[in-house]
Design a protein around this motif. Structure first.
Motif, PDB file in Angstrom:
ATOM      1  N   VAL A  75       0.836  -1.207   0.000  1.00  0.00           N
ATOM      2  CA  VAL A  75       0.000   0.000   0.000  1.00  0.00           C
ATOM      3  C   VAL A  75       0.870   1.257   0.000  1.00  0.00           C
ATOM      4  O   VAL A  75       0.613   2.206  -0.753  1.00  0.00           O
ATOM      5  N   LEU A  76       1.918   1.267   0.815  1.00  0.00           N
ATOM      6  CA  LEU A  76       2.804   2.432   0.833  1.00  0.00           C
ATOM      7  C   LEU A  76       3.556   2.588  -0.490  1.00  0.00           C
ATOM      8  O   LEU A  76       3.751   3.714  -0.955  1.00  0.00           O
ATOM      9  N   LEU A  77       3.971   1.477  -1.087  1.00  0.00           N
ATOM     10  CA  LEU A  77       4.645   1.567  -2.383  1.00  0.00           C
ATOM     11  C   LEU A  77       3.739   2.188  -3.435  1.00  0.00           C
ATOM     12  O   LEU A  77       4.187   2.985  -4.251  1.00  0.00           O
ATOM     13  N   ASP A  78       2.463   1.802  -3.415  1.00  0.00           N
ATOM     14  CA  ASP A  78       1.516   2.384  -4.373  1.00  0.00           C
ATOM     15  C   ASP A  78       1.406   3.890  -4.202  1.00  0.00           C
ATOM     16  O   ASP A  78       1.238   4.622  -5.173  1.00  0.00           O
ATOM     17  N   ASN A  79       1.509   4.361  -2.967  1.00  0.00           N
ATOM     18  CA  ASN A  79       1.429   5.799  -2.707  1.00  0.00           C
ATOM     19  C   ASN A  79       2.768   6.500  -2.910  1.00  0.00           C
ATOM     20  O   ASN A  79       2.805   7.677  -3.256  1.00  0.00           O
ATOM     21  N   TYR A  80       3.850   5.790  -2.683  1.00  0.00           N
ATOM     22  CA  TYR A  80       5.185   6.374  -2.809  1.00  0.00           C
ATOM     23  C   TYR A  80       5.585   6.510  -4.277  1.00  0.00           C
ATOM     24  O   TYR A  80       5.996   7.577  -4.726  1.00  0.00           O
ATOM     25  N   ASP A  81       5.484   5.401  -5.006  1.00  0.00           N
ATOM     26  CA  ASP A  81       5.894   5.391  -6.413  1.00  0.00           C
ATOM     27  C   ASP A  81       5.269   4.164  -7.060  1.00  0.00           C
ATOM     28  O   ASP A  81       5.737   3.042  -6.846  1.00  0.00           O
ATOM     29  N   SER A  82       4.223   4.376  -7.837  1.00  0.00           N
ATOM     30  CA  SER A  82       3.506   3.234  -8.418  1.00  0.00           C
ATOM     31  C   SER A  82       4.405   2.411  -9.336  1.00  0.00           C
ATOM     32  O   SER A  82       4.243   1.192  -9.439  1.00  0.00           O
ATOM     33  N   ALA A  83       5.362   3.040 -10.001  1.00  0.00           N
ATOM     34  CA  ALA A  83       6.284   2.299 -10.857  1.00  0.00           C
ATOM     35  C   ALA A  83       7.150   1.357 -10.020  1.00  0.00           C
ATOM     36  O   ALA A  83       7.410   0.215 -10.414  1.00  0.00           O
ATOM     37  N   LEU A  84       7.584   1.813  -8.859  1.00  0.00           N
ATOM     38  CA  LEU A  84       8.368   0.969  -7.967  1.00  0.00           C
ATOM     39  C   LEU A  84       7.519  -0.193  -7.456  1.00  0.00           C
ATOM     40  O   LEU A  84       7.998  -1.319  -7.347  1.00  0.00           O
ATOM     41  N   GLY A  85       6.242   0.076  -7.192  1.00  0.00           N
ATOM     42  CA  GLY A  85       5.339  -0.980  -6.754  1.00  0.00           C
ATOM     43  C   GLY A  85       5.125  -2.039  -7.818  1.00  0.00           C
ATOM     44  O   GLY A  85       4.812  -3.191  -7.506  1.00  0.00           O
ATOM     45  N   GLN A  86       5.295  -1.677  -9.087  1.00  0.00           N
ATOM     46  CA  GLN A  86       5.131  -2.625 -10.192  1.00  0.00           C
ATOM     47  C   GLN A  86       6.442  -3.308 -10.575  1.00  0.00           C
ATOM     48  O   GLN A  86       6.452  -4.171 -11.450  1.00  0.00           O
ATOM     49  N   ASP A  87       7.532  -2.911  -9.939  1.00  0.00           N
ATOM     50  CA  ASP A  87       8.823  -3.522 -10.239  1.00  0.00           C
ATOM     51  C   ASP A  87       8.755  -5.021  -9.938  1.00  0.00           C
ATOM     52  O   ASP A  87       8.205  -5.425  -8.923  1.00  0.00           O
ATOM     53  N   PRO A  88       9.315  -5.850 -10.810  1.00  0.00           N
ATOM     54  CA  PRO A  88       9.278  -7.304 -10.581  1.00  0.00           C
ATOM     55  C   PRO A  88       9.887  -7.724  -9.238  1.00  0.00           C
ATOM     56  O   PRO A  88       9.496  -8.730  -8.670  1.00  0.00           O
ATOM     57  N   ARG A  89      10.815  -6.928  -8.730  1.00  0.00           N
ATOM     58  CA  ARG A  89      11.432  -7.270  -7.444  1.00  0.00           C
ATOM     59  C   ARG A  89      10.487  -7.029  -6.272  1.00  0.00           C
ATOM     60  O   ARG A  89      10.752  -7.484  -5.165  1.00  0.00           O
ATOM     61  N   CYS A  90       9.389  -6.323  -6.513  1.00  0.00           N
ATOM     62  CA  CYS A  90       8.384  -6.082  -5.467  1.00  0.00           C
ATOM     63  C   CYS A  90       7.093  -6.859  -5.734  1.00  0.00           C
ATOM     64  O   CYS A  90       6.101  -6.663  -5.042  1.00  0.00           O
ATOM     65  N   GLU A  91       7.137  -7.729  -6.696  1.00  0.00           N
ATOM     66  CA  GLU A  91       5.952  -8.479  -7.097  1.00  0.00           C
ATOM     67  C   GLU A  91       5.377  -9.312  -5.947  1.00  0.00           C
ATOM     68  O   GLU A  91       4.163  -9.485  -5.850  1.00  0.00           O
ATOM     69  N   VAL A  92       6.230  -9.799  -5.077  1.00  0.00           N
ATOM     70  CA  VAL A  92       5.765 -10.638  -3.972  1.00  0.00           C
ATOM     71  C   VAL A  92       4.789  -9.885  -3.070  1.00  0.00           C
ATOM     72  O   VAL A  92       3.821 -10.460  -2.569  1.00  0.00           O
ATOM     73  N   PHE A  93       4.989  -8.596  -2.882  1.00  0.00           N
ATOM     74  CA  PHE A  93       4.076  -7.816  -2.042  1.00  0.00           C
ATOM     75  C   PHE A  93       2.691  -7.745  -2.680  1.00  0.00           C
ATOM     76  O   PHE A  93       1.678  -7.851  -1.990  1.00  0.00           O
ATOM     77  N   GLN A  94       2.658  -7.575  -3.987  1.00  0.00           N
ATOM     78  CA  GLN A  94       1.393  -7.553  -4.714  1.00  0.00           C
ATOM     79  C   GLN A  94       0.704  -8.913  -4.628  1.00  0.00           C
ATOM     80  O   GLN A  94      -0.508  -8.987  -4.407  1.00  0.00           O
ATOM     81  N   LYS A  95       1.469  -9.992  -4.794  1.00  0.00           N
ATOM     82  CA  LYS A  95       0.904 -11.340  -4.720  1.00  0.00           C
ATOM     83  C   LYS A  95       0.274 -11.600  -3.348  1.00  0.00           C
ATOM     84  O   LYS A  95      -0.833 -12.126  -3.255  1.00  0.00           O
ATOM     85  N   LEU A  96       0.998 -11.246  -2.290  1.00  0.00           N
ATOM     86  CA  LEU A  96       0.477 -11.474  -0.940  1.00  0.00           C
ATOM     87  C   LEU A  96      -0.750 -10.606  -0.672  1.00  0.00           C
ATOM     88  O   LEU A  96      -1.701 -11.049  -0.022  1.00  0.00           O
ATOM     89  N   PHE A  97      -0.727  -9.391  -1.180  1.00  0.00           N
ATOM     90  CA  PHE A  97      -1.888  -8.511  -1.026  1.00  0.00           C
ATOM     91  C   PHE A  97      -3.106  -9.123  -1.694  1.00  0.00           C
ATOM     92  O   PHE A  97      -4.190  -9.206  -1.104  1.00  0.00           O
ATOM     93  N   GLU A  98      -2.941  -9.548  -2.932  1.00  0.00           N
ATOM     94  CA  GLU A  98      -4.058 -10.128  -3.679  1.00  0.00           C
ATOM     95  C   GLU A  98      -4.549 -11.424  -3.046  1.00  0.00           C
ATOM     96  O   GLU A  98      -5.746 -11.699  -3.045  1.00  0.00           O
TER      97      GLU A  98
END
Length: 154
Positions: A75-98
């Motif tokens: 959630v903070l990554l989405d607010n900080y920098d959406s491109a960083l939140g979409q970086d493949p190295r941060c994909e695990v956070f998106q997976k766990l969120f979903e």
């Protein structure tokens, strides 16, 4: 020139000068507001970066549950920098969120019967086993490379 023409020219000149002065006053207000907005956005961005650093550190130190930390970081990554939140190295956070977004929170969690809670907790454990190493790598990457380090000279 007649006195009437001279008077009209003086009045017109004063009116144009007054309007130019008022326009300058308004532009200065716009520039000040833009500067204040930019400063506020810079402070917000820095605060989000610091919050992300704290959460990533806590996740690595196991001071907060993996699932909770991953959700908060996402959630903070989405607010900080959406491109960083979409970086493949941060994909695990998106997976766990979903994987956990349908889980009730707060009062709704407390209202669940114990069987349903245990089912969700078992799912959390499975997700943690599956994604712990990737989440730790992502948190380390955020700390070491992606987020600005306030201790480093800029």
């Amino acid at each position: 020139m007649t006195p009437l023409v001279v008077t009209l020219l003086v009045v017109a000149t004063l009116l144009v000068g007054a309007l130019a002065g008022y326009a300058l006053y308004l532009w200065r207000r716009v520039w000040r507001n833009e500067r204040l907005l930019a400063e506020a956005q810079t402070k917000r961005h820095a605060a989000l970066a610091e919050d992300l650093r704290i959460l990533a550190s806590c996740l690595l130190d196991e001071q907060l549950p993996l699932i909770e930390g991953a959700i908060r970081i996402k959630v903070l990554l989405d607010n900080y920098d959406s491109a960083l939140g979409q970086d493949p190295r941060c994909e695990v956070f998106q997976k766990l969120f979903e994987a956990t977004e349908q889980v009730p929170t707060h009062a709704a969690w407390k209202a669940l019967d114990s069987k349903e809670r245990r089912r969700h907790e078992a799912n959390f454990s499975a997700l943690e086993l599956q994604h712990k190493a990737a989440a730790r790598r992502s948190a380390r990457w955020l700390l070491d490379e992606a987020l600005p380090n306030p201790g480093r000279a800029a």
